[in-house]
Design a protein around this motif. Sequence first.
Motif, mmCIF file in Angstrom:
data_model
loop_
_atom_site.group_PDB
_atom_site.id
_atom_site.type_symbol
_atom_site.label_atom_id
_atom_site.label_comp_id
_atom_site.label_asym_id
_atom_site.label_seq_id
_atom_site.Cartn_x
_atom_site.Cartn_y
_atom_site.Cartn_z
ATOM 1 N N LEU A 326 0.841 -1.257 -0.029
ATOM 2 C CA LEU A 326 0.100 -0.112 -0.300
ATOM 3 C C LEU A 326 0.926 1.355 -0.027
ATOM 4 C CD1 LEU A 326 -2.905 -1.204 2.504
ATOM 5 C CD2 LEU A 326 -3.213 -0.291 0.149
ATOM 6 N N LYS A 327 2.015 1.207 0.745
ATOM 7 C CA LYS A 327 2.782 2.296 0.756
ATOM 8 C C LYS A 327 3.454 2.639 -0.583
ATOM 9 C CE LYS A 327 6.575 4.523 3.672
ATOM 10 N NZ LYS A 327 7.290 4.235 4.755
ATOM 11 N N MET A 330 0.901 4.097 -3.006
ATOM 12 C CA MET A 330 0.828 5.576 -2.458
ATOM 13 C C MET A 330 1.991 6.453 -3.411
ATOM 14 S SD MET A 330 -0.279 6.777 1.048
ATOM 15 C CE MET A 330 -0.936 5.353 2.039
ATOM 16 N N ARG A 336 -4.985 7.215 -2.109
ATOM 17 C CA ARG A 336 -4.794 6.615 -0.558
ATOM 18 C C ARG A 336 -6.204 5.799 -0.445
ATOM 19 N NH1 ARG A 336 -2.218 11.138 2.929
ATOM 20 N NH2 ARG A 336 -2.392 12.577 1.030
ATOM 21 N N ILE A 337 -5.799 4.515 -0.116
ATOM 22 C CA ILE A 337 -7.152 3.735 0.377
ATOM 23 C C ILE A 337 -7.676 4.033 1.869
ATOM 24 C CG2 ILE A 337 -7.822 1.329 0.769
ATOM 25 C CD1 ILE A 337 -6.147 0.556 -1.533
ATOM 26 N N PRO A 338 -8.949 4.242 2.054
ATOM 27 C CA PRO A 338 -9.442 4.588 3.338
ATOM 28 C C PRO A 338 -8.904 3.388 4.371
ATOM 29 C CG PRO A 338 -11.164 4.636 1.629
ATOM 30 C CD PRO A 338 -9.888 4.526 1.046
ATOM 31 N N ASP A 339 -8.890 3.751 5.640
ATOM 32 C CA ASP A 339 -8.569 2.493 6.405
ATOM 33 C C ASP A 339 -9.708 1.321 6.405
ATOM 34 O OD1 ASP A 339 -7.080 4.748 8.840
ATOM 35 O OD2 ASP A 339 -6.425 3.749 7.059
ATOM 36 N N ALA A 340 -10.897 1.749 6.354
ATOM 37 C CA ALA A 340 -12.006 0.947 6.372
ATOM 38 C C ALA A 340 -11.851 -0.079 5.553
ATOM 39 C CB ALA A 340 -13.366 1.610 6.275
ATOM 40 N N LEU A 342 -9.335 -1.544 4.580
ATOM 41 C CA LEU A 342 -8.059 -2.422 4.708
ATOM 42 C C LEU A 342 -8.399 -3.774 4.870
ATOM 43 C CD1 LEU A 342 -5.682 -0.190 6.872
ATOM 44 C CD2 LEU A 342 -5.382 -0.676 4.126
ATOM 45 N N LEU B 74 -8.022 -2.397 11.210
ATOM 46 C CA LEU B 74 -6.744 -1.909 11.124
ATOM 47 C C LEU B 74 -6.797 -0.325 10.745
ATOM 48 C CD1 LEU B 74 -5.043 -4.423 8.883
ATOM 49 C CD2 LEU B 74 -4.443 -3.688 10.993
ATOM 50 N N PRO B 85 2.901 6.981 5.384
ATOM 51 C CA PRO B 85 2.388 5.786 6.285
ATOM 52 C C PRO B 85 3.542 5.281 7.047
ATOM 53 C CG PRO B 85 2.002 5.320 4.114
ATOM 54 C CD PRO B 85 2.537 6.752 3.918
ATOM 55 N N TYR B 190 -14.320 6.718 10.859
ATOM 56 C CA TYR B 190 -13.421 5.859 10.421
ATOM 57 C C TYR B 190 -13.999 5.005 9.204
ATOM 58 C CZ TYR B 190 -11.285 1.280 10.407
ATOM 59 O OH TYR B 190 -10.542 0.101 9.887
#
Lengths: 423, 294
Positions: A326-327, A330, A336-340, A342, B74, B85, B190
């Motif tokens: 993912l890094k 980017m 950017r992928i939202p955390d939800a 992941l 996560l 990140p 979130y």
Amino acid sequence: MRRIARLDRSIDLLRTRATVQAPSSTYLCTACKHRASPFSTSSARDAKASLTEKLRRKIWGTDSPPGLEDPYGGKSVFDQTKKREWEEQIEEQKAARKLQSQEAKVNSLSKPKYTPATTWDGLETLGYVEDRWAADHLYTPFVPMEVKTDSEEITAALHRAMVEIFALREAGVPLESVSSKMPGRDLTLDVTLDQSPSGPVLKFMGDAAPPLQDLVGSVTGQAQVQSKAVDETAEHEVPTESEEDVAADRSTVDPLHPDAEPAVEESFEKENPTESEEDVDADRTSEDPLHQANLVDVTYEELIASWGPEWLQVSLENPEIKFAVLKRMMQLTGIRIPDAHLNSSKTASALLKLLIIPPKPRKLVDALSQKEDLVTLPNVSIYARRITPVDKERSLGRWKVIEKELEERGLPVTGHEAKRAYI
Amino acid sequence: MASKSLQSFSRSLRAIRALPLGVKDPLAQCLAPRLSRSMATETTMPSNLTQEFNPSFLETAADPIYSLPEPTILTTIYKFPTMEPLRFESYDSKHLHLPLRRDILHRAVIFEGDATRQGTASTKTRYEVHGSHRKVRRQKGTGKARLGTAQSPMLKGGGKSFGPHPRDFATGLPRKMYDLAWRTALSWRYRRGELIICEDGMDIEFPKGRFIKRIFSHNHWGQEDGRTLVITNSARENLSTAFETAGEHGRFQMAHEVDVKDLLELGRVVIEKGALEQLLSEHQSDLVPKIRSV
């Protein structure tokens, strides 16, 4: 104003002006008489010498009597001479210091390890910065400004990120060593991933595929020693003129001072190399920067087809690998992928779906413009704001004429000007 | 003509009375009550609903042993302001992945708003208005209305009968509900990808608004994208000074100053990891048993 004149100072008892001869009918005290007497406020009097000065002149009998200009105010002769001496001392010290610094400069210049520049091109500027608050100086972001939107570019970028991360893993390099500089050339075009019982494995397709070390080097940002490519820095037995020049350029021996030790190890890889150092590094690697030009002919579709479908099924459940991929994504695409999301992206194909789908438009006009069946209707047009009579006239082509005519007659063109006229 | 119209009329009547298959003509039904009749209407469940139906959601959030589909979630921890990140961090689903409960959020926002009210509106009653309490004119004899004091609410310049008085408008809300609302707000952020967690020590180099503007324009956090709320644990001079001139792009607050309303107000929340953990630990009374002091 006081009805009864009061003297401000006792010196005012001194009558410097001709007093008024008051008529006997009215009584005036001396103070009032003095005050009522005519006086002048003009500066003609100032040019004349004051009373004290006149007295001094009379005493000494000359027009320019000796002594201080202001004996009652300024410093005494002794103090003034002392001050003068003090100032002279300070000046002497300053001059001495200047001399010293100049000598120091001359001394340093007398042992040059470089040739002093004659122009300021390429020299580092200190102190004055053209625009300290220029955007570039302020803030160096990690993610690039431009976000990729083409689905094929994104697919290629995801493939590159995955291959690079798995290459690092195979080489045993820690995944945190991915360089944070701008990603360079893409070396993964002929490399792909294969599924094997022990997990995903790199597959090098054909001769054009670079060796693992090169791949790792391009990711970690360190130029590795090439074994396959031609060593252009090697000295031939009978060098041609150009080869001699090139060899001389690349050697670390200073032609002017062959005996002196090289103070700066220029081949040493620094953490944050400057532009010129990067150019030197680029010169010394055997990677051909123009090699990429040859690959423009190959389209993304062919590339993606050549990789096969297996790389998409690689699982990303290992959080370390997921994070590294993912890094890197980017850095390459700016997305950017939202955390939800992941947790739900468990394979590369799931991740790709998230990356390719563009975000929903925020404005209705953008959403409607994307609807094909609405846009293609011949009698429908979509506007972002309210259609005014001016818009209608403009579409007919009459507005220019109307505006010109109104301006000629001095009339307000839009209603807002008319409102302002009343204020 | 009359017969034709009659025919068409009867035809239309029949059309009206033509009922779809399976439904019995109500006019032909027996109106006597049936002896056995099911209370519920019979119908079939749509097939997709039965597959997704998860009875665990019937358990209330207040139930301490309720379970969410995923136990942990996560998040990415970023470095401020480069937004690089740094690592993944996992949090409990009951902290950051609660289902959206608009009613609880509404109650919490109203509760906070009530507590924020100043309640200083004040008027004078007829007893407080200054003036003589003499009878204005005699009871009888003048042809005019009878009047007592001049401070009567009927008169101009008189008191206000039931006007506002300074009072406390604060309402109550069970602490567990309020804490649940807190965590629901964070969970909502979130889920939408609007909760950005940064490493501790968030600050900028210079106390300049243009620095904030540059960072925000690059990350699409500014005025055009809904503004951003930045939350830290402790005071950050540079950030707070910079936001004074960059107020149209966002706001800076410390963790102890933040409300549920603030979390829901702007476009996104950029929060320090330490601040987030502080907030979550302060607002988990419904998950953690109360510590009883002996």
